[in-house]
Structures are given as C-alpha cells and as structure tokens.
Scaffold this motif. Structure first.
Motif, PDB file in Angstrom:
ATOM      1  N   VAL A 165      10.148   6.282  17.225  1.00 43.14           N
ATOM      2  CA  VAL A 165      10.004   7.652  17.724  1.00 43.14           C
ATOM      3  C   VAL A 165       9.798   7.576  19.233  1.00 43.14           C
ATOM      4  CG1 VAL A 165       8.583   9.748  17.651  1.00 43.14           C
ATOM      5  CG2 VAL A 165       9.037   8.476  15.546  1.00 43.14           C
ATOM      6  N   SER A 166      10.307   8.553  19.955  1.00 42.53           N
ATOM      7  CA  SER A 166      10.195   8.573  21.414  1.00 42.53           C
ATOM      8  C   SER A 166       8.727   8.541  21.865  1.00 42.53           C
ATOM      9  CB  SER A 166      10.862   9.833  21.978  1.00 42.53           C
ATOM     10  OG  SER A 166      10.527  10.015  23.342  1.00 42.53           O
ATOM     11  N   ILE A 167       8.366   7.508  22.610  1.00 40.28           N
ATOM     12  CA  ILE A 167       6.989   7.378  23.097  1.00 40.28           C
ATOM     13  C   ILE A 167       6.697   8.443  24.147  1.00 40.28           C
ATOM     14  CG2 ILE A 167       5.361   5.849  24.270  1.00 40.28           C
ATOM     15  CD1 ILE A 167       6.902   3.488  23.025  1.00 40.28           C
ATOM     16  N   SER A 168       7.672   8.782  24.974  1.00 41.07           N
ATOM     17  CA  SER A 168       7.476   9.824  25.982  1.00 41.07           C
ATOM     18  C   SER A 168       7.153  11.165  25.327  1.00 41.07           C
ATOM     19  CB  SER A 168       8.721   9.962  26.861  1.00 41.07           C
ATOM     20  OG  SER A 168       8.945   8.792  27.611  1.00 41.07           O
ATOM     21  N   LYS A 169       7.867  11.492  24.256  1.00 41.29           N
ATOM     22  CA  LYS A 169       7.596  12.755  23.551  1.00 41.29           C
ATOM     23  C   LYS A 169       6.227  12.728  22.886  1.00 41.29           C
ATOM     24  CE  LYS A 169      12.331  14.300  22.658  1.00 41.29           C
ATOM     25  NZ  LYS A 169      13.313  14.723  21.625  1.00 41.29           N
ATOM     26  N   VAL A 227       1.633  11.527  33.934  1.00 42.20           N
ATOM     27  CA  VAL A 227       2.186  12.653  33.179  1.00 42.20           C
ATOM     28  C   VAL A 227       3.424  13.222  33.869  1.00 42.20           C
ATOM     29  CG1 VAL A 227       1.764  15.014  32.395  1.00 42.20           C
ATOM     30  CG2 VAL A 227       0.010  13.266  32.068  1.00 42.20           C
ATOM     31  N   PHE A 228       3.351  13.471  35.171  1.00 44.90           N
ATOM     32  CA  PHE A 228       4.498  14.041  35.872  1.00 44.90           C
ATOM     33  C   PHE A 228       5.652  13.040  35.973  1.00 44.90           C
ATOM     34  CE2 PHE A 228       1.301  17.089  37.254  1.00 44.90           C
ATOM     35  CZ  PHE A 228       1.998  18.286  37.164  1.00 44.90           C
ATOM     36  N   GLY A 229       5.321  11.764  36.091  1.00 41.97           N
ATOM     37  CA  GLY A 229       6.381  10.758  36.113  1.00 41.97           C
ATOM     38  C   GLY A 229       7.154  10.717  34.816  1.00 41.97           C
ATOM     39  N   LEU A 230       6.438  10.835  33.688  1.00 40.59           N
ATOM     40  CA  LEU A 230       7.107  10.863  32.387  1.00 40.59           C
ATOM     41  C   LEU A 230       7.854  12.172  32.174  1.00 40.59           C
ATOM     42  CD1 LEU A 230       4.281   9.282  30.179  1.00 40.59           C
ATOM     43  CD2 LEU A 230       6.458   8.229  30.783  1.00 40.59           C
ATOM     44  N   LYS A 231       7.220  13.283  32.568  1.00 40.50           N
ATOM     45  CA  LYS A 231       7.821  14.602  32.375  1.00 40.50           C
ATOM     46  C   LYS A 231       9.163  14.716  33.080  1.00 40.50           C
ATOM     47  CE  LYS A 231       8.304  19.116  31.891  1.00 40.50           C
ATOM     48  NZ  LYS A 231       8.780  19.702  30.623  1.00 40.50           N
ATOM     49  N   PHE A 232       9.241  14.213  34.293  1.00 43.23           N
ATOM     50  CA  PHE A 232      10.461  14.373  35.092  1.00 43.23           C
ATOM     51  C   PHE A 232      11.342  13.131  35.090  1.00 43.23           C
ATOM     52  CE2 PHE A 232       7.465  17.467  36.924  1.00 43.23           C
ATOM     53  CZ  PHE A 232       8.223  18.627  36.751  1.00 43.23           C
ATOM     54  N   GLY A 233      11.038  12.190  34.181  1.00 38.88           N
ATOM     55  CA  GLY A 233      11.910  11.046  33.994  1.00 38.88           C
ATOM     56  C   GLY A 233      11.909  10.050  35.129  1.00 38.88           C
ATOM     57  N   LEU A 234      10.820  10.013  35.911  1.00 40.86           N
ATOM     58  CA  LEU A 234      10.758   9.063  37.021  1.00 40.86           C
ATOM     59  C   LEU A 234      10.575   7.636  36.534  1.00 40.86           C
ATOM     60  CD1 LEU A 234       8.515  11.090  39.514  1.00 40.86           C
ATOM     61  CD2 LEU A 234      11.022  10.921  39.443  1.00 40.86           C
ATOM     62  N   PHE A 235       9.927   7.485  35.373  1.00 45.30           N
ATOM     63  CA  PHE A 235       9.790   6.150  34.796  1.00 45.30           C
ATOM     64  C   PHE A 235       9.564   6.270  33.290  1.00 45.30           C
ATOM     65  CE2 PHE A 235       5.469   7.404  35.173  1.00 45.30           C
ATOM     66  CZ  PHE A 235       5.140   7.576  36.514  1.00 45.30           C
ATOM     67  N   THR A 236       9.805   5.171  32.600  1.00 46.20           N
ATOM     68  CA  THR A 236       9.602   5.095  31.159  1.00 46.20           C
ATOM     69  C   THR A 236       8.114   4.848  30.876  1.00 46.20           C
ATOM     70  OG1 THR A 236       9.891   2.697  31.070  1.00 46.20           O
ATOM     71  CG2 THR A 236      11.891   4.050  30.932  1.00 46.20           C
TER      72      THR A 236
END
Length: 426
Positions: A165-169, A227-236
């Motif tokens: 399952v997506s860890i970011s989600k 949080v913002f890095g994950l939200k906007f796809g700046l890093f995994t």
C-alpha cells in the motif's frame, strides 16, 4: 488443516519462548513440510528478499532521527514551548504532555522514543507539582502512541511494505486520526483533573511565548518539511527519512549545539540495534507470507469469512477485536507482519479501502503498545520514570478506553478517516 498448522506452529513456538522472528521462520518451515516442499534455498531466498526493500530504508533513518532529536535538545524545546502556551491552566502539565507528544510524533515516528523523552522530561515535573503519579504516567504512555499514527511513522512503513500500500498515502491519512486521538486524551485529562486543586504554573508572558517559539522554531520546522515534501512529491517516504535524520543532525550539531560528535557513535549504534530487530522480523515474516500464498490459506480464510464480507463494518469490528486480543500479547511490528498478509485479501474482497484499513489497523496496534501485560510503552515509561509497572497500568486505563472509543467511531463512520485523507493526498 493448513490454518491449524499455521497457528499451531506459530503459537506453539512462541509459547516455548522462541523469539518471534525465529517463530515466524519455524512457522514457514512447518508449512513447507506440510506441503512436502521443504527447500533450504527457498527459505534463504525469501529471508533475503524480505529485507531487500527500498522503502524499508526509511526505518533506520527515522530511528536515527528520533535518537538525535532526544539527544540534541529538540524534545526539550518542544516541551518548553508547549509549557508557555498551556502550562498555566488547571492540569496544565497534562495538556503540555499531549501537545508535546503530537509535535514529537511528527519528528520521530517511534512511540518508544517519544515515551522515553516525555517520561524523562515531564514526569518529574508532574510529580513535583503534586499530580497523581499513576495518572500522569498513564497519560504520558497513552500520548506517546500517537507517534505511529502521525507521519513520519515507522509502523506505516512496515505495513505499507507488507501490504503493498502507498506509504505516502498512509502518512497523509494518519494526520487527522492522530489529532483525534490527541483530542480524546485532552478531553479525558480535562475530565479527570477538573476538580483537582493543583497550583498551576504562572502564565507566561507574550514575550516568553515568543522567545520559546523562536527557540523551538528549528525543531517545529521538521514536521512541515516532511509533510509538505510528501504532499507535493518533493521526495519519497524513504528520502523523507533521510531528510529528517540529516535535518535533526544539523540542528543538533550546528544550531542548538547540544549534541557532541563523541555522542554520535552511541546514537548510531542505538538506532542500528533497533533497526536490526525490525529488519530481521520483516525478513522472517516474508517466509510465512510466501507460504500463505502457496498454500492458499488466505483463500480459505476469505471463504471462512464470506458471510461478513458483504457487511464491511461488521467485518472491520471483528478484525479490530482480533487485533486487540493479539495486541495484548505481542508487540506492534510482529503483529503487523503476522496479520497483514492474512487480513489484506479479506479486506480487499470486502471492498474496504486499503489505506483506511491501514490507518485503523495501525491505531489498534499502537494502542496495543499500552495494553498490559506486554505493553512496550508501559515498560518504557515505568523504567525511565522510575514508576512501578502496576502504577502505570492503573493510570493508563481511562486514556486507553478513550482511544479505543475513537477507533471504533472511525470503524462505524469511515468518513472520519477517508474524507481528511482524500483532501490531503488528493
């Protein structure tokens, strides 16, 4: 028969005192022998494959970030900032503990690390102020388990890998439930201390609040970066763990200058030891997970639970009750690794959102950390705070019940989790 062999070998090995990682290996071997397909090479390949995962690289870095956070003064500044905000109200130190736990949860992702920091910093202060020791220790323990829910969460990393399952989600979906657990603790603490006549600390002036905020700015910045890095796809998530560790190291060494280079070896060693335990568990669990697939045990379980699959809420209640029972006797990581491969096919067959299930499952496992007799966080608070295990167990019950109530509300009303999650991850 396959289910009986799976449960019998696993529980039998654990009952004999075999470490859980080796019990998982024994379970896999028992299933291989039952299928008459034992092969040491297959066993070794699955063990190696279990640990050969890029997302799991997040575990050592989040562990290291937590160790550095506690040693480098970040935790102390967060507690001081919370103290200037709410330390002057009735029961103020309890609210300080809850606020600090939520902020620190967004730094470390480890309930044990947060429990150790909170017990060391706040329990002596609460004792000196005249708070009930058992109740204070119980609050600190229950507040610490917010760490596996709010990102970055080591538990979500392990679950995401085990369940695909997506860890970011999962990270994004854990924010609102984590805050809800904090709100439940806040209300419970208010109810318990509303009639106590403990002299609160003097109200901090605006200048003191601003000074504490300025002092804690770098510590408070890390959650927003992650949080913002994950939200906007700046890093995994894995890259986020590296960012967290490097950021905590830089702030501790260069900005706050409370961490000495001579301490680094000990911090790296502590993080490596904890990581080794988790990684070996994950590697051993892969053997059992592979055998569950080969033996079609999950298909048998789906057939067994067929009457509940058409009633997802009732199915979730049953799963939560089973997880609660397991959590009284097993730590969080083994529970995730053992139950996830078994439950995910059932969850998918019932049409339950895997991210939603992952959040509820993680909340249940986190509460298991304060469920006697095995509760790891209870032991940590008792050891660090020099309080008897009986006192901590006695004090934790009201808060644990409140958190279970919140969890079952989320089961009955899935929108409490799903709507905020979809808003955050789109």
């Amino acid at each position: 028969m396959t289910i009986a062999i799976f449960l019998g070998s696993l529980l039998g090995a654990m009952a004999l005192g075999v470490p859980i990682a080796f019990a998982l290996l024994a379970c896999g071997v028992a299933l291989m022998l039952h299928m008459d397909m034992f092969d040491a090479q297959i066993l070794a390949q699955n063990v190696i494959e279990g640990a050969n995962s890029f997302p799991l690289l997040a575990v050592p870095f989040f562990m290291l970030a937590g160790e550095i956070m506690n040693a480098g003064g970040l935790s102390r500044r967060i507690v001081h900032f919370a103290m200037t905000l709410v330390g002057h109200v009735r029961g103020g130190l309890g609210y300080v503990a809850i606020m600090a736990a939520i902020i620190m949860a967004a730094l470390s992702g480890s309930a044990v690390a947060d429990a150790a920091a909170l017990a060391a910093l706040l329990l002596p202060m609460m004792n000196r102020a005249g708070y009930n020791t058992a109740r204070s220790a119980g609050l600190l323990a229950s507040a610490s388990i917010i760490a596996p829910i709010i990102p970055p969460s080591i538990g979500f990393v392990v679950f995401g890998v085990a369940a695909n399952v997506s860890i970011s989600k999962l990270f994004m979906a854990g924010i609102a439930p984590g805050l809800m657990l904090g709100a439940a603790l806040w209300l419970t603490w208010w109810w318990l201390v509303r009639k106590e006549k403990i002299q609160p600390a003097p109200r901090a002036s605006r200048a003191e609040v601003l000074s504490a905020l300025k002092d804690a700015t770098f510590a408070l910045g890390l959650p927003f970066i992650v949080v913002f890095g994950l939200k906007f796809g700046l890093f995994t998530p894995t890259e986020a763990a590296v960012v967290a560790a490097v950021y905590a190291l830089f702030v501790s060494l260069v900005v706050y200058r409370e961490l000495k280079l001579s301490q680094l070896y000990g911090l790296f060693e502590a993080a490596a030891r904890t990581t080794a335990v988790i990684m070996f568990l994950v590697a051993a669990a892969m053997v059992s997970a592979w055998m569950l697939t080969v033996t079609n045990l999950t298909t048998e379980l789906v057939t067994l639970l067929q009457p509940l699959i058409e009633r997802p809420i009732l199915l979730m209640i049953v799963i939560m009750l089973v997880t609660m029972l397991v959590g009284t006797a097993m730590d969080m990581t083994p529970t995730i690794l053992i139950l996830t491969p078994v439950l995910m096919p059932v969850v998918k067959a019932a049409g339950i959102d895997p991210v939603y299930f992952g959040v509820l499952f993680m909340i249940n496992n986190a509460i298991g950390l304060i469920t006697p007799p095995v509760g790891t966080v209870l032991s940590t608070v008792a050891g660090v705070g020099k309080v008897s295990m009986d006192e901590v167990t006695k004090g934790v019950w009201p808060f644990m019940v409140a958190q279970f109530v919140v969890m079952f509300l989320m089961v009955l009303f899935p929108q409490l989790v799903i709507w905020p999650a979809r808003f955050l991850y789109g």
